[in-house]
Design a protein around this motif. Structure first.
Motif, short mmCIF file in Angstrom:
data_model
loop_
_atom_site.label_atom_id
_atom_site.label_comp_id
_atom_site.label_asym_id
_atom_site.label_seq_id
_atom_site.Cartn_x
_atom_site.Cartn_y
_atom_site.Cartn_z
N LEU A 177 12.71 88.98 52.16
CA LEU A 177 11.44 88.26 52.31
C LEU A 177 11.38 87.58 53.68
O LEU A 177 10.32 87.55 54.32
N GLN A 178 12.50 87.06 54.14
CA GLN A 178 12.54 86.41 55.45
C GLN A 178 12.22 87.42 56.55
O GLN A 178 11.43 87.13 57.45
N ILE A 183 15.71 79.05 68.87
CA ILE A 183 15.09 77.89 69.49
C ILE A 183 16.16 77.03 70.16
O ILE A 183 17.14 76.63 69.55
N ASN A 184 15.95 76.80 71.44
CA ASN A 184 16.83 76.02 72.31
C ASN A 184 18.22 76.65 72.48
O ASN A 184 19.14 75.98 72.92
N THR A 236 7.18 81.15 64.92
CA THR A 236 7.77 82.16 64.03
C THR A 236 9.30 82.08 64.05
O THR A 236 9.95 82.12 63.00
N ASP A 237 9.87 81.95 65.24
CA ASP A 237 11.32 81.84 65.35
C ASP A 237 11.83 80.53 64.73
O ASP A 237 12.91 80.50 64.14
N ALA A 238 11.05 79.47 64.84
CA ALA A 238 11.43 78.19 64.23
C ALA A 238 11.45 78.30 62.71
O ALA A 238 12.32 77.71 62.06
N ILE A 239 10.53 79.06 62.15
CA ILE A 239 10.53 79.29 60.70
C ILE A 239 11.84 79.97 60.30
O ILE A 239 12.44 79.61 59.28
#
Length: 108
Positions: free
Chosen positions: A2-3, A58-59, A97-100
């Motif tokens: 699902l991810q 992220i980061n 989207t990447d943060a999710i």
């Protein structure tokens, strides 16, 4: 599973809705530009290993840094040129989207 579905749905399909809301007449052109913002992932090639399924982008990667994200947000808000603005919007949505994924990975 699902991810993975959610991640790619947001990267490819949801940006179509953003493009449509941005400019109904030329949404296909803007959808392609939004898809092209995925080239920001080229910075993943600098990482070792290149692909780590549970790594938060992220980061971690240069073009996914907080400073870069700040520029994307400022561009999305203040730039008036339509093409540059939609690119900044696409980059912001890509980071969202990447943060999710980062959140998802922390809770699984």
């Amino acid at each position: 599973m699902l991810q993975t579905f959610t991640h790619y749905f947001l990267h490819f399909i949801a940006v179509g809705l953003i493009a449509y809301l941005f400019d109904r007449k030329n949404w296909k052109k803007y959808w392609l530009l939004l898809i092209a913002t995925m080239l920001v992932d080229a910075d993943h090639l600098l990482a070792k290993p290149i692909f780590e399924p549970n790594r938060c982008s992220i980061n971690f990667h240069p073009l996914h840094s907080y400073i870069a994200i700040g520029f994307y947000v400022l561009g999305a808000i203040f730039i008036q040129h339509k093409i540059i603005k939609i690119i900044c919007i696409g980059l912001c949505f890509h980071m969202f989207t990447d943060a999710i994924d980062c959140i998802w990975n922390n809770f699984s």
